[in-house]
Design an enzyme around this catalytic site. Structure first.
Site, PDB file in Angstrom:
ATOM      1  N   HIS A   1       0.942  -1.265   0.117  1.00 48.53           N
ATOM      2  CA  HIS A   1       0.052   0.058   0.061  1.00 48.53           C
ATOM      3  C   HIS A   1       0.909   1.446  -0.008  1.00 48.53           C
ATOM      4  CE1 HIS A   1      -3.824  -1.778   1.548  1.00 48.53           C
ATOM      5  NE2 HIS A   1      -3.661  -2.415   0.626  1.00 48.53           N
TER       6      HIS A   1
ATOM      7  N   GLU B   1       1.438   3.890   2.101  1.00 48.69           N
ATOM      8  CA  GLU B   1       1.943   4.079   3.346  1.00 48.69           C
ATOM      9  C   GLU B   1       3.062   3.253   3.575  1.00 48.69           C
ATOM     10  OE1 GLU B   1      -1.136   3.469   2.849  1.00 48.69           O
ATOM     11  OE2 GLU B   1      -2.546   4.630   3.923  1.00 48.69           O
TER      12      GLU B   1
ATOM     13  N   SER C   1      -7.568   7.490   3.341  1.00 44.89           N
ATOM     14  CA  SER C   1      -7.510   6.945   5.129  1.00 44.89           C
ATOM     15  C   SER C   1      -6.709   5.832   5.030  1.00 44.89           C
ATOM     16  CB  SER C   1      -8.917   6.895   5.256  1.00 44.89           C
ATOM     17  OG  SER C   1      -8.797   6.377   6.571  1.00 44.89           O
TER      18      SER C   1
ATOM     19  N   CYS D   1      -5.817   1.890   5.940  1.00 44.16           N
ATOM     20  CA  CYS D   1      -6.332   0.736   6.204  1.00 44.16           C
ATOM     21  C   CYS D   1      -5.861   0.151   7.498  1.00 44.16           C
ATOM     22  CB  CYS D   1      -6.088  -0.289   5.264  1.00 44.16           C
ATOM     23  SG  CYS D   1      -4.635  -1.111   5.030  1.00 44.16           S
TER      24      CYS D   1
ATOM     25  N   CYS E   1      -2.003  -0.631   7.361  1.00 42.28           N
ATOM     26  CA  CYS E   1      -0.977   0.729   7.353  1.00 42.28           C
ATOM     27  C   CYS E   1      -1.259   1.336   8.699  1.00 42.28           C
ATOM     28  CB  CYS E   1      -1.433   1.553   6.061  1.00 42.28           C
ATOM     29  SG  CYS E   1      -1.341   0.849   4.562  1.00 42.28           S
TER      30      CYS E   1
END
Lengths: 145, 145
Positions: free
Chosen positions: B50, B52, B77, B79, B82
């Site tokens: 992801h 991040e 936002s 998950c 992350c």
């Protein structure tokens, strides 16, 4: 030792031989290992490849239906990052070798319905205990304390 | 748009151009970007990258003192995976482009003392909205629903 925990432990041993942090994991689907991993902080200069993450990465891109019938075996209690990955993929069961040297987010996992079993495996305890004694700075870096 | 969120958004755009999921992140330490990342599920066949996570990985191995004074900017936002990584590294502040297309573990982060700000950025909303409309299966795979 359960054969899947043994496979996870073998990953931990491989990691130690490579100069890495000896934690290993395997992802099991319908009685078959579909992803093996070990902590690769040292080996790959990685900040995210804890053993659970490495096992998920090595399993590759999978559909949610696979994860939801899988079991993750890991030699050490999963930290918040790895527990978050378990929750993201809705893996329903996690078998943990030991949580004496480090206790991760077992309660968070249980609160979300994940079945968490601790084996209190002496080999998993010993390999980490010896490693932490010899490499406290590296271990503290891995769990950021 | 804030310059760091703009850098995160540029990562998201790069990801889209590569055929990937358009989510971007940057890790900022003392006013300087130390790690950039974008979702690489498609590009690297990755289950864990992801945006991040990619930003953290690209920042490399860091001491805890760096993370504890850093800010993570991310277009969407975060998950549970992350968010778990944010908690592992004790990153004290997360600036989120939008949480309309997906709301992650903002409450968990706040409950652990992380400052979470939502910018409700129209560009971040639009790029994901369009992507999800065109690629629902890929998006569902990424968040495992």
């Amino acid at each position: 030792m359960n054969k899947f925990m043994k496979a996870a432990f073998n990953e931990a041993k491989k990691g130690l031989e490579e100069g890495g942090i000896p934690i290993g994991s395997v992802l099991v689907y319908k009685g078959k290992i579909i992803g093996k991993g070990r902590n690769r902080r040292v080996q790959k200069g990685s900040a995210i490849l804890h053993s659970e993450m490495d096992a998920l990465e090595n399993a590759g891109r999978l559909s949610g239906t696979i994860y939801r019938e899988s079991v993750l075996y890991t030699t050490l209690s999963p930290c918040s990052m790895c527990s978050g990955a378990i929750l993201l993929y809705k893996i329903p069961k996690v078998i943990i070798g030991e949580n004496k040297n480090f206790t991760g987010e077992e309660e968070l996992l249980r609160s979300k319905g994940v079945i968490v079993e601790i084996l209190h495996d002496p080999s998993s305890i010993e390999i980490m205990l010896n490693f932490i004694k010899k490499n406290p700075d590296l271990w503290n870096e891995d769990i950021c304390i």
